[in-house]
Design an enzyme around this catalytic site. Structure first.
Site, mmCIF file in Angstrom:
data_model
loop_
_atom_site.group_PDB
_atom_site.id
_atom_site.type_symbol
_atom_site.label_atom_id
_atom_site.label_comp_id
_atom_site.label_asym_id
_atom_site.label_seq_id
_atom_site.Cartn_x
_atom_site.Cartn_y
_atom_site.Cartn_z
ATOM 1 N N VAL A 131 -36.123 -7.549 33.084
ATOM 2 C CA VAL A 131 -37.260 -6.610 33.107
ATOM 3 C C VAL A 131 -38.121 -7.083 31.699
ATOM 4 C CG1 VAL A 131 -35.777 -4.645 32.230
ATOM 5 C CG2 VAL A 131 -37.962 -4.176 32.428
ATOM 6 N N ASP B 101 -39.960 -5.200 28.893
ATOM 7 C CA ASP B 101 -40.355 -4.538 28.336
ATOM 8 C C ASP B 101 -41.256 -4.660 27.335
ATOM 9 O OD1 ASP B 101 -39.875 -1.704 28.460
ATOM 10 O OD2 ASP B 101 -38.183 -1.816 27.111
#
Ligand code: G4P
Ligand code: MG
Length: 181
Positions: A98, A100
């Protein structure tokens, strides 16, 4: 924060699409460097499609409080140290699950930039579209499997009860309305 659930099968399908994007981009990557723990399973699945070896680094991320100020810190748990000869002068693809805050990605890219690679690219399964604390180097080849807003993603490898996880994935799933593309 809204939550979304992904099954292993969902992830396998997204990674197939991500591999196609990477292959169509023109850079021929020689190896992946997975950022553990989250990048390990995506990198292994990507290997089915890209057919290049997987190397690994592992980081740990935590909020530390110093003098009343909270800071995001990343530290190395395990690194490519010394760098294997097989990676010198090569094109490497850094893989994580991910994108983020980009705090971990910035740290890892900064460290890897010190090594004698040729091209460094980054591939993530999920790209969260949100303001980022960390910065990626200019012109870095970047690929994401799927974009979404600032939801919390529940990954199957974190599940305590995988059957319950899959039930939630079936009922709530990707929450398609939260996806940007
Ligand atoms: P980034 O640079 O890739 O954007 O990551 P960032 O430092 O912001 O992430 C901090 C930690 O939070 C990472 O775990 C990351 O995997 C995790 N994280 C961020 N968003 C989500 C989410 O929506 N769902 C889940 N499950 N995790 C999320 P880490 O410290 O690297 O641990 P791990 O990779 O060993 O799990
Ligand atoms: Mg991680």
């Amino acid at each position: 924060m809204e939550k979304v659930w992904y099954t292993y099968d969902d992830i396998h399908r997204v990674l197939r699409g991500l591999a196609l994007k990477i292959q169509q981009d023109g850079v021929k990557y020689d190896a992946m460097v997975a950022i553990g723990g989250g990048g390990f399973i995506p990198a292994r699945i990507l290997r089915c499609f890209l057919d290049i070896p997987v190397y690994a680094v592992t980081t740990a991320y935590y909020d530390s409080e110093t003098c009343g100020k909270t800071a995001d810190e990343v530290r190395k748990v395990q690194w490519l140290d010394p760098l294997p000869d097989t990676l010198v002068g090569r094109n490497i693809l850094v893989v994580d699950e991910v994108d983020d805050s980009r705090v971990t990605l910035e740290f890892v890219l900064k460290e890897l930039k010190k090594e004698p690679f040729n091209t460094i690219g980054v591939a993530v399964l999920h790209e969260k579209i949100k303001p980022k604390k960390g910065k990626l180097p200019e012109g870095l080849p970047y690929y994401s499997g799927i974009t979404l807003g600032d939801a919390w993603i529940n990954y199957p490898w974190d599940a305590d009860d995988i059957d319950e996880h899959n039930r939630l994935a079936a009922s709530v799933g990707w929450a398609a309305d939260k996806h940007i593309d």
